[in-house]
Design an enzyme around this catalytic site. Structure first.
Site, PDB file in Angstrom:
ATOM      1  N   ASP A  88      69.274   1.928 100.427  1.00 42.00           N
ATOM      2  CA  ASP A  88      69.086   0.956  99.344  1.00 42.00           C
ATOM      3  C   ASP A  88      67.681   0.375  99.440  1.00 42.00           C
ATOM      4  O   ASP A  88      66.947   0.613 100.401  1.00 42.00           O
ATOM      5  CB  ASP A  88      70.155  -0.148  99.430  1.00 42.00           C
ATOM      6  N   LYS A  89      67.369  -0.379  98.396  1.00 44.00           N
ATOM      7  CA  LYS A  89      66.081  -1.074  98.320  1.00 44.00           C
ATOM      8  C   LYS A  89      66.397  -2.529  98.026  1.00 44.00           C
ATOM      9  O   LYS A  89      67.348  -2.828  97.307  1.00 44.00           O
ATOM     10  CB  LYS A  89      65.290  -0.451  97.163  1.00 44.00           C
ATOM     11  N   HIS A  90      65.626  -3.435  98.615  1.00 50.18           N
ATOM     12  CA  HIS A  90      65.791  -4.846  98.268  1.00 50.18           C
ATOM     13  C   HIS A  90      64.419  -5.438  97.985  1.00 50.18           C
ATOM     14  O   HIS A  90      63.459  -5.164  98.707  1.00 50.18           O
ATOM     15  CB  HIS A  90      66.451  -5.624  99.414  1.00 50.18           C
ATOM     16  N   SER A  91      64.363  -6.259  96.940  1.00 49.47           N
ATOM     17  CA  SER A  91      63.096  -6.936  96.640  1.00 49.47           C
ATOM     18  C   SER A  91      63.303  -8.429  96.803  1.00 49.47           C
ATOM     19  O   SER A  91      64.391  -8.951  96.495  1.00 49.47           O
ATOM     20  CB  SER A  91      62.704  -6.602  95.203  1.00 49.47           C
ATOM     21  N   THR A 139      68.870  -8.326  88.546  1.00 47.71           N
ATOM     22  CA  THR A 139      69.312  -7.008  88.070  1.00 47.71           C
ATOM     23  C   THR A 139      70.641  -7.083  87.319  1.00 47.71           C
ATOM     24  O   THR A 139      70.832  -6.409  86.306  1.00 47.71           O
ATOM     25  CB  THR A 139      69.425  -6.062  89.292  1.00 47.71           C
ATOM     26  N   ARG A 187      71.988 -24.931 102.322  1.00 51.41           N
ATOM     27  CA  ARG A 187      70.524 -24.851 102.500  1.00 51.41           C
ATOM     28  C   ARG A 187      69.803 -25.427 101.288  1.00 51.41           C
ATOM     29  O   ARG A 187      68.795 -26.129 101.406  1.00 51.41           O
ATOM     30  CB  ARG A 187      70.099 -23.385 102.715  1.00 51.41           C
ATOM     31  N   SER A 202      70.254 -14.152 105.754  1.00 50.18           N
ATOM     32  CA  SER A 202      70.937 -14.168 104.454  1.00 50.18           C
ATOM     33  C   SER A 202      70.775 -12.826 103.742  1.00 50.18           C
ATOM     34  O   SER A 202      71.757 -12.206 103.316  1.00 50.18           O
ATOM     35  CB  SER A 202      70.342 -15.312 103.618  1.00 50.18           C
ATOM     36  N   LYS A 206      73.708  -9.309 103.813  1.00 55.22           N
ATOM     37  CA  LYS A 206      74.277  -8.744 102.579  1.00 55.22           C
ATOM     38  C   LYS A 206      73.903  -7.262 102.439  1.00 55.22           C
ATOM     39  O   LYS A 206      74.722  -6.442 102.053  1.00 55.22           O
ATOM     40  CB  LYS A 206      73.795  -9.560 101.373  1.00 55.22           C
ATOM     41  N   LYS A 207      72.656  -6.931 102.755  1.00 54.07           N
ATOM     42  CA  LYS A 207      72.249  -5.524 102.617  1.00 54.07           C
ATOM     43  C   LYS A 207      72.966  -4.657 103.654  1.00 54.07           C
ATOM     44  O   LYS A 207      73.410  -3.552 103.348  1.00 54.07           O
ATOM     45  CB  LYS A 207      70.723  -5.402 102.780  1.00 54.07           C
TER      46      LYS A 207
HETATM   47  N1  URA Z   1      67.575 -14.443  98.810  1.00 55.73           N
HETATM   48  C1  URA Z   1      68.704 -14.471  99.553  1.00 55.73           C
HETATM   49  O1  URA Z   1      69.633 -13.703  99.333  1.00 55.73           O
HETATM   50  N2  URA Z   1      68.758 -15.372 100.552  1.00 55.73           N
HETATM   51  C2  URA Z   1      67.768 -16.222 100.833  1.00 55.73           C
HETATM   52  O2  URA Z   1      67.894 -16.983 101.758  1.00 55.73           O
HETATM   53  C3  URA Z   1      66.616 -16.171 100.039  1.00 55.73           C
HETATM   54  C4  URA Z   1      66.528 -15.270  99.030  1.00 55.73           C
END
Ligand code: URA
Length: 463
Positions: A88-91, A139, A187, A202, A206-207
């Protein structure tokens, strides 16, 4: 077994001691369980822990353990039965950043072309994406402008779409990384969002819940970036790479420019429209000139992914392969497959411009001749949000058709009165404030500006 009390964990972190794996796991369990009637830990205690981490940071072991404890705090995807390569890719978020909509079908096309012995695409992209918040787009909001497109698949449905299509684009379910939802909510109210350690845990929890073999991160730098300085973006990239690698996922981060909106459009449907145009162009010459940076960035990120997946000897060869997949029409075919599998109506792709239904438009022109020299890209993102394309708080509705079209890129020569940017909204009263914001931030100079490279740096584990 001795009981671990939240107060002791808070005191240890406050006093600069390293937390043990057992302490971190106990804390995350308590945080998730507090949503039941047990009430093991209070919000005040969680907030204190967050502030202690904000001030003291985490060592690599603590960060890896926190990420892992968060990742396993709820349901995780199990890719093992697919016997495929998951990537996967995360931005970290941008303006006009629609690379996910291009990269998922590019990788899916490569995976469909090289199936496993069981007939499953040899590369699968289980992309769990987010919604727009603040000045950046999301997205899911873009995809949901496609009539019928279902982003709310469960993990079994995700596996089904992957088997058929090689990629799926879905939203976070309440059962994936529940610890992050609780921590992020606090937070937001306790001044602890900006900790690079908490951001890493965080994002990566998730990724990594997607059960990935490899991950490519696009960490933005520049005026539209989430992190305020180059150094902080770099630190975030390093922490995320280190954490991904510690969990056994090959992880590479690219530091990329976010000084102007990427591509031609920023918004929701307009970004899908731009991607359809890109995927349907079979010759470089028929591509819209304003889309050149988004195509380049998508090819570079997809190139790294193809390289990590073993389909290209180098990232550069991967980028060329990615462009070939785009121009061959195979990415577009994969896109149609994914959209159909997720319930979307592909008929509207035949004429995407006709589906664009903004009722109010206004074009800002260049007040004098010169070069488009600079802009605060965050302000441009906020203007897009105020037009209705983004939201003020989670859960707010967004407009499908609001957004902007850029008519010039940084460094372009402009004549007086030449169109610079067109605004779209579904309500004419929403045009004035964004117009004012954009007029203030777009700067035209007499001499060409010094341009930033699209890719600043690649951060990866030393060989
Ligand atoms: N995106 C996230 O999913 N978590 C963060 O803490 C900041 C940006």
């Amino acid at each position: 077994m001795t009981t671990i009390h939240p107060i002791d964990i808070i005191l240890h972190k406050r006093d600069g001691l390293a937390l043990t794996d057992a302490e971190i796991h106990a804390l995350i369990r308590a945080i998730v369980d507090r949503t039941t009637e047990k009430q093991l830990i209070t919000d005040a205690q969680i907030a204190s822990f967050l502030m202690a981490v904000f001030q003291r940071g985490l060592n690599p072991q603590e960060l890896a353990t926190l990420t892992s404890a968060m990742r396993t705090s709820g349901d995780t995807f199990d890719a093992a039965p697919l016997h495929t390569f998951t990537i996967d890719k995360h931005s970290t978020g941008g303006v006009g950043d629609k690379t996910s909509l291009l990269i998922a079908p590019i990788l899916a096309a490569a995976g469909l072309a090289s199936p496993t012995p069981a007939g499953i695409p040899g590369i699968c992209v289980p992309m769990i994406s987010g919604r727009s918040l603040g000045h950046t787009g999301g997205t899911l909001d873009k995809l949901e402008t496609i009539p019928g497109f279902n982003t709310q698949l469960n993990l079994t449905q995700l596996a089904d779409v992957l088997k058929k299509c090689g990629a799926a684009l879905i939203g976070q379910t309440p059962r994936i990384v529940p610890a992050d939802r609780i921590l992020y909510g606090l937070r937001d109210h306790t001044g602890t969002v900006e900790s690079p350690f908490l951001i890493t845990a965080s994002i990566m929890s998730k990724k990594l819940a997607e059960d990935l073999n490899a991950l490519v991160l696009d960490v933005k730098v520049g005026s539209g970036a989430f992190m305020p300085t180059y150094e902080k973006s770099r630190l975030l990239a390093e922490l995320m790479v280190q954490t991904g690698e510690a969990s056994g996922t090959r992880t590479v981060a690219l530091l990329t420019s976010m000084d102007e909106p990427l591509g031609r459009f920023s918004g929701n449907w307009v970004e899908v429209w731009e991607c359809i145009d890109i995927m349907r162009a079979t010759h470089k010459e028929t591509r819209h000139p304003m889309s050149r940076d988004i195509i380049q960035l998508s090819n570079i990120l997809a190139g790294w992914m193809l390289h990590l997946a073993g389909r290209a000897d180098t990232p550069e060869a991967g980028a060329s392969l990615s462009d070939e997949i785009l121009l061959s029409g195979e990415a577009y075919k994969a896109w149609l497959r994914i959209v159909t599998a997720q319930g979307g109506d592909t008929a509207i792709f035949m004429d995407p411009a006709a589906h664009h239904k903004s009722t109010a438009t206004r074009t800002i022109t260049a007040p004098h001749s010169g070069y488009l020299a600079s802009m605060d890209c965050k302000q441009v993102g906020w203007a897009v949000q105020r037009l209705g394309a983004g939201r003020t708080k989670p859960g707010d509705p967004v407009s499908a058709h609001a957004g902007i079209e850029m008519h010039a890129k940084l460094g372009d020569r402009l004549e007086a009165n030449q169109p610079l940017i067109t605004l779209f909204a579904e309500d004419p009263s929403l045009l004035d404030e964004p117009e004012d914001m954009l007029r203030k931030t777009l700067q035209i100079s007499a001499t060409p500006p010094q341009l930033q490279p699209l890719i600043h740096e690649v951060v990866k584990k030393p060989n």
